[in-house]
Design an enzyme around this catalytic site. Sequence first.
Site, PDB file in Angstrom:
ATOM      1  N   GLY A   1       0.829  -1.195   0.000  1.00  0.00           N
ATOM      2  CA  GLY A   1       0.000   0.000   0.000  1.00  0.00           C
ATOM      3  C   GLY A   1       0.865   1.247   0.000  1.00  0.00           C
TER       4      GLY A   1
ATOM      5  N   ASP B   1       8.530   6.185   8.046  1.00  0.00           N
ATOM      6  CA  ASP B   1       8.158   7.532   8.500  1.00  0.00           C
ATOM      7  C   ASP B   1       7.298   8.275   7.480  1.00  0.00           C
ATOM      8  OD1 ASP B   1       9.975   8.217   6.513  1.00  0.00           O
ATOM      9  OD2 ASP B   1      11.510   8.975   7.889  1.00  0.00           O
ATOM     10  N   GLY B   2       7.091   7.672   6.307  1.00  0.00           N
ATOM     11  CA  GLY B   2       6.236   8.292   5.305  1.00  0.00           C
ATOM     12  C   GLY B   2       6.871   9.449   4.567  1.00  0.00           C
TER      13      GLY B   2
ATOM     14  N   ARG C   1       3.789  13.728  -8.416  1.00  0.00           N
ATOM     15  CA  ARG C   1       3.858  12.813  -9.559  1.00  0.00           C
ATOM     16  C   ARG C   1       2.540  12.862 -10.330  1.00  0.00           C
ATOM     17  NH1 ARG C   1       4.377   6.805  -7.859  1.00  0.00           N
ATOM     18  NH2 ARG C   1       6.642   6.955  -7.972  1.00  0.00           N
TER      19      ARG C   1
ATOM     20  N   ARG D   1      -1.668  -0.933 -10.209  1.00  0.00           N
ATOM     21  CA  ARG D   1      -0.487  -1.768 -10.407  1.00  0.00           C
ATOM     22  C   ARG D   1      -0.924  -3.228 -10.491  1.00  0.00           C
ATOM     23  NH1 ARG D   1       3.586   1.499  -7.367  1.00  0.00           N
ATOM     24  NH2 ARG D   1       2.510   3.395  -6.716  1.00  0.00           N
TER      25      ARG D   1
ATOM     26  N   ASP E   1       4.476  -4.660  -7.661  1.00  0.00           N
ATOM     27  CA  ASP E   1       3.827  -3.402  -7.276  1.00  0.00           C
ATOM     28  C   ASP E   1       4.381  -2.223  -8.073  1.00  0.00           C
ATOM     29  OD1 ASP E   1       5.984  -4.321  -5.344  1.00  0.00           O
ATOM     30  OD2 ASP E   1       5.970  -2.181  -4.892  1.00  0.00           O
ATOM     31  N   ASN E   2       5.440  -2.460  -8.842  1.00  0.00           N
ATOM     32  CA  ASN E   2       6.009  -1.405  -9.685  1.00  0.00           C
ATOM     33  C   ASN E   2       5.730  -1.639 -11.162  1.00  0.00           C
ATOM     34  OD1 ASN E   2       7.034  -0.086  -7.460  1.00  0.00           O
ATOM     35  ND2 ASN E   2       9.035  -1.085  -7.581  1.00  0.00           N
TER      36      ASN E   2
ATOM     37  N   ASP F   1       7.890   4.444 -10.540  1.00  0.00           N
ATOM     38  CA  ASP F   1       8.764   4.211  -9.382  1.00  0.00           C
ATOM     39  C   ASP F   1      10.235   4.107  -9.784  1.00  0.00           C
ATOM     40  OD1 ASP F   1       6.867   4.428  -7.401  1.00  0.00           O
ATOM     41  OD2 ASP F   1       6.273   2.336  -7.543  1.00  0.00           O
TER      42      ASP F   1
END
Length: 483
Positions: A87, A122-123, A173, A180, A249-250, A259
């Site tokens: 996610g 940490d995002g 972006r 995906r 996922d990419n 990505d």
Amino acid sequence: MTIGWHFDNSYSRLPKTFKENINPVAVNAPEILILNKDLANKLDLDFSNINDDDLSKIFSGNLLPEGSNSIAQAYAGHQFGHFTMLGDGRAVLIGEHLTKNNERFDIQFKGSGRTPFSRSGDGRAVLGPMLREYIISEAMHFLKIPTTRSLAVVKTGEDVVREQISQGAILTRVALGHLRVGTFQYIAAKQNISDLEILINYTIEKYYPNIKSSKNKALDLLNVLIEKQTQLVIDWMRVGFIHGVMNTDNMSISGETIDYGPCAFMDVYDPKTVFSSIDQLGRYAYENQPKITKWNLTRFAECLIPLISTNEDEAIKLATEALDKFEQNYETKWLNMMRDKLGLYGEDKEDKNLIMELLNWMKEKKADYTNTFIFLMNKTIKNSEVYDNADFDLWKTKWMKRLVMFGNTHDKSVDLMSSCNPMVIPRNHKIEEALMLANNGDLTLFNKLIKILKNPYLVNNGDLELMSPAPHSDEKYQTFCGT
């Protein structure tokens, strides 16, 4: 503020399983560094009357545009072959913007803080990798390769702790979409056929409406993505691009490159080239990219099995037949791409041998991949001594004979070569130099590279320095994913 945002957030209307509602986490002292005005114009956005302070607030997420509805998308993925639920752990999709021509684009903030999918992260994102994605994604766009693009980079004014303390940043972006293969894996893992059907119908409606009336939507979607991803990896191979982290996922359902973590461009030709520090076994090496593309597509096919046919054996048979066409399709496209790079019109049974002879020579002599094709176009390059070689002369004689087959001329061949062989690519050492300077507040080289990379097929001899590989081989050059 009259900017021109026009949001219609279709993904937000999907069931809760697909996403989490989450706002970007505000930052202390945002500072706009880069705004892509060309892309803004394409999106029908006008920032000309917006001051830097407000731009900084907008592109940091401190001031969300009217009509936005920020979410973190759920997806899973095979990371280096190992399945895990993932996610958006450091990104939020603020919405889907419609242009005046009704073109739909995702607007995503990357590095915008923790989300429910962050796990122990940490995002946040570091300035260097965000600038790196900006410059390489823009270069890919102008190389005529499907890609996400970058609208802005903002410094957050906050430190981010990685191997060392670094400046935080947020990248905006822009993409046709952020679905995906991993999105399908996430929904398939939940074993909810209704949600899977919703996802397939949504995907077709958004990206591939031409198959909306198909009698077997799942199978046709598989066939469409096989074709899209085959062409994408051909484009990567054409310019020596190594993605570096081809996890499922990419792999984008829209067929865009997405990505740009540990990606890089090959200088010296070696099919086993790997740059990513975490790819110790070379899973995603240059030569393996086509195989991994098929591997990822197979994982996609597995997700679709329940909706290809209610008879599982029949569904597997149909999916396997579709996937089994990959190698031949790739081989045909690759051969045609290499013919174009060498200016070869028509088809001759000896073409593959001619191509492989050149590639093997390049590998043996450690010749630069990009510059070899430039040299064959009679263009000026630095360090051309490697081509003063008897074996190369012998190969070139064969090539010249092949050029004039089918009534072709050398000038016509050079025109063909010029359309697909870039004169300049994002050279790894120049990118690193530009990022080092940018980290110290100097964007001069960064902006110069951006300007030159906007015209990769038309470069002046005055830019020879930027066309040339590093003075020493980049065999030890390593890239990092930035998380």
